[in-house]
Write a protein that holds these residues in place. Sequence first.
Motif, PDB file in Angstrom:
ATOM      1  N   ILE A 221       0.818  -1.213   0.000  1.00 43.98           N
ATOM      2  CA  ILE A 221       0.000   0.000   0.000  1.00 43.98           C
ATOM      3  C   ILE A 221       0.848   1.258   0.000  1.00 43.98           C
ATOM      4  CG2 ILE A 221      -1.914  -1.151   1.159  1.00 43.98           C
ATOM      5  CD1 ILE A 221      -1.033   0.232   3.736  1.00 43.98           C
ATOM      6  N   THR A 222       2.143   1.124  -0.280  1.00 46.94           N
ATOM      7  CA  THR A 222       3.040   2.279  -0.250  1.00 46.94           C
ATOM      8  C   THR A 222       2.596   3.352  -1.233  1.00 46.94           C
ATOM      9  OG1 THR A 222       4.942   1.016   0.487  1.00 46.94           O
ATOM     10  CG2 THR A 222       5.393   3.030  -0.714  1.00 46.94           C
ATOM     11  N   THR A 223       2.199   2.949  -2.420  1.00 48.12           N
ATOM     12  CA  THR A 223       1.937   3.933  -3.466  1.00 48.12           C
ATOM     13  C   THR A 223       0.596   4.624  -3.318  1.00 48.12           C
ATOM     14  OG1 THR A 223       1.029   2.161  -4.817  1.00 48.12           O
ATOM     15  CG2 THR A 223       3.357   2.692  -5.122  1.00 48.12           C
ATOM     16  N   SER A 224      -0.238   4.178  -2.412  1.00 51.23           N
ATOM     17  CA  SER A 224      -1.573   4.762  -2.336  1.00 51.23           C
ATOM     18  C   SER A 224      -1.820   5.514  -1.040  1.00 51.23           C
ATOM     19  CB  SER A 224      -2.631   3.653  -2.490  1.00 51.23           C
ATOM     20  OG  SER A 224      -2.494   2.715  -1.455  1.00 51.23           O
ATOM     21  N   SER A 225      -0.810   5.730  -0.209  1.00 50.23           N
ATOM     22  CA  SER A 225      -1.005   6.442   1.051  1.00 50.23           C
ATOM     23  C   SER A 225      -0.329   7.807   1.003  1.00 50.23           C
ATOM     24  CB  SER A 225      -0.470   5.608   2.220  1.00 50.23           C
ATOM     25  OG  SER A 225       0.882   5.319   2.023  1.00 50.23           O
ATOM     26  N   GLN A 272      -5.517   9.324  -3.875  1.00 45.95           N
ATOM     27  CA  GLN A 272      -5.899   8.908  -2.526  1.00 45.95           C
ATOM     28  C   GLN A 272      -5.216   9.754  -1.465  1.00 45.95           C
ATOM     29  OE1 GLN A 272      -4.786   7.059  -5.041  1.00 45.95           O
ATOM     30  NE2 GLN A 272      -5.282   4.900  -4.784  1.00 45.95           N
ATOM     31  N   ALA A 273      -3.972  10.159  -1.733  1.00 47.81           N
ATOM     32  CA  ALA A 273      -3.245  10.966  -0.753  1.00 47.81           C
ATOM     33  C   ALA A 273      -3.939  12.307  -0.545  1.00 47.81           C
ATOM     34  CB  ALA A 273      -1.808  11.178  -1.218  1.00 47.81           C
ATOM     35  N   MET A1265     -10.692   7.672 -14.573  1.00 49.03           N
ATOM     36  CA  MET A1265      -9.427   7.693 -15.305  1.00 49.03           C
ATOM     37  C   MET A1265      -8.350   8.451 -14.544  1.00 49.03           C
ATOM     38  SD  MET A1265     -11.020   8.303 -19.112  1.00 49.03           S
ATOM     39  CE  MET A1265      -9.469   8.271 -19.998  1.00 49.03           C
ATOM     40  N   ASN A1266      -8.755   9.411 -13.716  1.00 47.36           N
ATOM     41  CA  ASN A1266      -7.795  10.217 -12.949  1.00 47.36           C
ATOM     42  C   ASN A1266      -7.659   9.735 -11.510  1.00 47.36           C
ATOM     43  OD1 ASN A1266      -7.388  11.842 -15.184  1.00 47.36           O
ATOM     44  ND2 ASN A1266      -8.966  13.298 -14.588  1.00 47.36           N
ATOM     45  N   ARG A1267      -8.126   8.537 -11.227  1.00 46.20           N
ATOM     46  CA  ARG A1267      -8.104   8.042  -9.848  1.00 46.20           C
ATOM     47  C   ARG A1267      -6.680   8.017  -9.292  1.00 46.20           C
ATOM     48  NH1 ARG A1267     -11.447   4.930  -6.515  1.00 46.20           N
ATOM     49  NH2 ARG A1267     -10.646   5.355  -4.430  1.00 46.20           N
ATOM     50  N   ASN A1268      -5.719   7.700 -10.120  1.00 41.89           N
ATOM     51  CA  ASN A1268      -4.312   7.784  -9.728  1.00 41.89           C
ATOM     52  C   ASN A1268      -3.608   8.638 -10.766  1.00 41.89           C
ATOM     53  OD1 ASN A1268      -1.610   7.420  -9.098  1.00 41.89           O
ATOM     54  ND2 ASN A1268      -1.861   5.282  -8.524  1.00 41.89           N
TER      55      ASN A1268
END
Length: 1286
Positions: A221-225, A272-273, A1265-1268
């Motif tokens: 979960i490193t990339t989404s916090s 998400q951040a 599409m822009n979620r990440n």
Amino acid sequence: MTDPVNLNNLHFMLQKYLLGQDVFLLSQPGPYARRLAMTFCSLINSEYEYIALHRDVGETELKQGREIRPGGNLVYVDSPAVQAVKLGRILIIEGVEKAERGIMPVLNNLLENREMNLDDGTHIIHPHRYALLEDGPSIKDVFIPAHKNFRVVAIAAPVPPYKGYPLDPPFRSRFQARFIDPVGSMLALTAPSPDSIFDKLRNIILSTQLASESRHSLEAITTSSLPPFPQTALAKMSCLVRTFPPPERFTPRQLSRLFLTLHPALVYAPFQAWALLSQQTEEAGLGPLGSAAMTSEDELSDDTGLFGFRAISITKADIEGQAEVIFQRSDGAVITLEVPCGPKPFQPFPPQASQDFLVTNRFMGLLTSFLQAHALDYDITYIPPAMPSTASCSTSFLVKVFSEILGYDSDTVHMYKELGGRELVMRRKVGSGGATSWEPSPLIEGALTGRLVHLSGMDVIGSTAGSLARLTQDRETELWEGRRVAAQTPEENNDTLWTSHPSFRIVTTASKSQPLRDWLSDEHANMFFPIPAEPMSRHEETTLLKNRRLGTLSVLRIARRVAKFPWDQDLRAMINRALLGEFLPAAEKINLETLFDECGLSRSKYLYNPPPTVEKNLLVFPEVSDPLQQAEATVIHQFDAAEDPEGVASRIPYMEHFYDNSLQTGLMRDLAIDLEVLREHVVLLGNQEVVTGSQGVGKNKIVDRLCQLLGRPREYVQLHRDTTVNQLMFQTSLEGGVLKFTDSPLLRAIIHGRVIIVDEADKAPEHVVAIFKSLASHGELTLSDGRRVRPTRERDNDIVVNPNFRLVLLANRPGYPFLGNHFLQVLGDSFSCHSLSNPDAESERKLLSDLAPELEPEVLRRLVFAFQDLRRGYEDGSLTYPYSLRELINIVRHMRAYPNDSLEDTLRNVFDFDVYKRETIDKLADILEHHGLAVKQLGLEAAREAAKKKVLDLRFEPKGSTDLSAPKYGKEDPKNEPHTGGNTWAGGTGGRDTAGLGGRGGYMRLYKGHNINQVSDKLKREVPEHIKEKARAMAKEELARKLEQLNMTEGQARGYGELLSAVEAHIAQLYDLLENLSAKEEERVWVKRQTDGELDDSRLTEGLTGETTVYKRRGTEKPEMGRPQIKPKRIRFVFDISGSMYRFQYDGRLQRSMETAVMLMEIFDRLTRKDKYVWDMYGHSGDSPDIPLVESDKPPTEMHERWKVVEKMNLTTQYAFAGDYTVEAIEKAVLQVGKYDADDWFVIAITDANFERYGIKPEDLKKAMNRNPKVHAALICIGEGAEAKW
């Protein structure tokens, strides 16, 4: 000293000092650990030496350097490490994680045994061992005792979670470690504040840090916090709140700007951040966050800075070097602050609107933010947007106005990749007698004299920028031979201590040639006060255009052109040229054409451009033939020879023959207008350069012809992948032991006012091309020898840009198949862009007629139209090569020189490149036949037919029996010797019954690598029917056996073959693109500081002093810290396999989707470097948003596996229930792809959904599409989806 965290850390360091041990401080990036070490030195009253490590540090910086003194004497100069061990000082080494492996072990013996062998022949030994030496002058001169008080304090960020090189185990084992608590260091750096808003913000920052500590051990979960805040974030906020009291209630925009300032990495952080941070601000009662992009019209019209303040007045204070700035908050609160300033007169504030400057709210808000950061005593970094924007961010102009309103003497220093950490603060100097020394760099000169130094292109030097951390945070840095810049120095004279001027400021900006995540690190955020950029809004651009003042340069350029030539108002052509519409992908080109039509811009007319003439020192382009309006001739003055006699005598190109045509005459007129009337610098792009002997009609020849007509002297330089910035500035030579610098063609053009043609601009590294942006926009360039290029002379050694100087950059069109660098996005809109396409049919026909008047006009006409269709084939993707005028001219030249050669032989000169591309040869044959140029054979068959006719007509008549028995395989020859005739061996030639080639009666072809002997057609025709039937039956049996091995039926193989043949041409094109992209990533570069190879011009001075690492070699570029290898690109393809795909398959949607899937599977299976891409394929239907088709760890390597994928796609559409999961499929794909540790991330989805039926809105798709933000998502709509109005 009352802080418990500080006391605890200092107590530990004192314990280790008393034990004689060295200390290793592990701390998050920031100034705390360094200041802790300095405080410790102050407490024990110890002097210190300091080394900032970076990638370029070598043995010289850690042991001894060499210098040549007057008289030619070579002397050795001790490094700070050697000085510390000799004099008993504490050695502070910061940034150990940045030093490449193999460098730090140089200190291992010094750390373990207090011993080191020096280059001057002396030896440092342990003091106890030195005491045991026998007395004697020779011994005492050779051996030097290490001082008993010598200690080492090393500082590094822990790896992981931060980027860097892991510690070498022997080096690590020699230290006593101390981890610095991130929360404690943040609080220790922060002054207390009673403000309740500060308490809420502090709690958010600290809780984020605590949450991140548990996060680092959970890779998944490193990339989404939410990443932790930089170490200085809390200190900056405390200072900001105490100086500028915050309002009782934040607007969403004010809150988002505050957090982007404190934590600029949020600009490119996952969605998400940002959502998590917004949740925390709402829970704390601060309100919701605004958009991270801050691009809405309302937000960009705000003229306030941080906390809603705006600067309203700037005046000189009574104290010299101080200015009084008045800020007013939106609720009326007023604050007056004294800030440092420069010695020059202040420009009026607020800035006054003029012909060159329009004051806008967005600009004033950014300027206020700059002034606030300045008032807080911070240096500034201007952070570009995460997504490249065509709108201007006013970067250079903002820095210029900020400097002028505070009376600063400013200096712009342009960063380039070859700069090392040492070159940032000092530069080499060689005296007249060959003596070597150092002198301050422009940055240090600015620090000593109180200038504002603009570091332009800070992103280019990457982690090397961290070597300036001590200068930006503490106003101290180490120079050469013990010299040091310090914030405060003793009153008594000291030649080695220089004081940093209190007015000194640094402003950094980015070239935008590097992704933000590659350079915008915690370390960078700690060094400066970040100000996030804001692109112009549409309203601001419109206002600028209406007022005809400085704004977005491309729009302004068009407006100036229309104002100068009111009769030439083909806006569609001008906008299309500025956007390089000719080179846009097909879909974008259609959208652009539609937009033109909606705006009422009629299609460009074809106008005939008569050839130019020269009349009485005037270059005249006659009026064009426009039946709709009265055109006028374009008259341009020739160059005045008196302004550059030497250039006119030797630098004007000469062309004896030039065949004019309408298209290129019109291009020359446009270039002449830009260069001479509008005084613009230009970029000229083309498909390919076309040169025919002494006559040329390509990019170079057109510019040369224009220079000839204008009487313009021109210089020329060609770029390539190894071009460096230093090579563009001057050539270095060594004469009589003294370095001499000879001005490059670029500098000669700047000084004398010539046109400089920079050829192959797309082949040079982007950071090299970036220097042309500043040169074109502002007439500024910083040379590595200390000189500066400037529009006007400000200092004695400045090089003034001659007003006649023009830059012309030549390059190939962007994209496949030229695969050049994306230099246009680096240059921005500083240049006027022109494109050179192949001429129209009539111009081509006229040119060919002039070139070969004896050839039949009808033949030339057919060739011209055939090549027009070939180019259309390239544009629509059915051909993979952009056939240019060059090939056509070469064909005509051959036909003229060798009239007896057949058309097939002549065409082979061009088309033999494609002999193994069956689909390309077939397409070529169809086009040629369509235009009446029927050729019997092309490709491999044509080559063989020519060999039969011109070399040797081989016919084999077998000896002995020629009777046929029955088809058979034949015996295998273990020696694989050639066999001719007979019916015994498999793989023979010219035989009978057996498997082979060139014979008769066999059932299968078999090639063993030998010369082929072909029996006569007469013998082939004599094969009895029952033998033929037997051969056919055996062939079918063999095919069935092969299919069984493939686990496929004949029908399945045929079905897959049909899908495959439909996309073979596209496979070839996409394969070439992906294969070459992989190769481009691993292109070799010059690896410097080597002990052998080619001599490196930039280290000649070091060579004079005897250093050995003065060579360079070709090799793979070493990755940046934290990127030990090039990561793969992560791609997911999402196919629509819903019921509607089957229901409406009559329009071909299902068939083409399956063909696309086959194309992708075949391409990735054929790539030589499959590890460069991690891909998978999923489907979505009314039943599920994620139906696996191809898993990333199980790519289909066999044909039957690939067939099963398309069969599953087909069957799923038959049995899927109604419904649509397009949005969910995209969102899930974006989230899953973003978790992968990759170099880049892509999601490409296909849907035929009826959006209106399922209630899907554009906002839903955009959100998914822009979620990440780091994942590039694309959606292809077909069927009802393609009918949606967006």
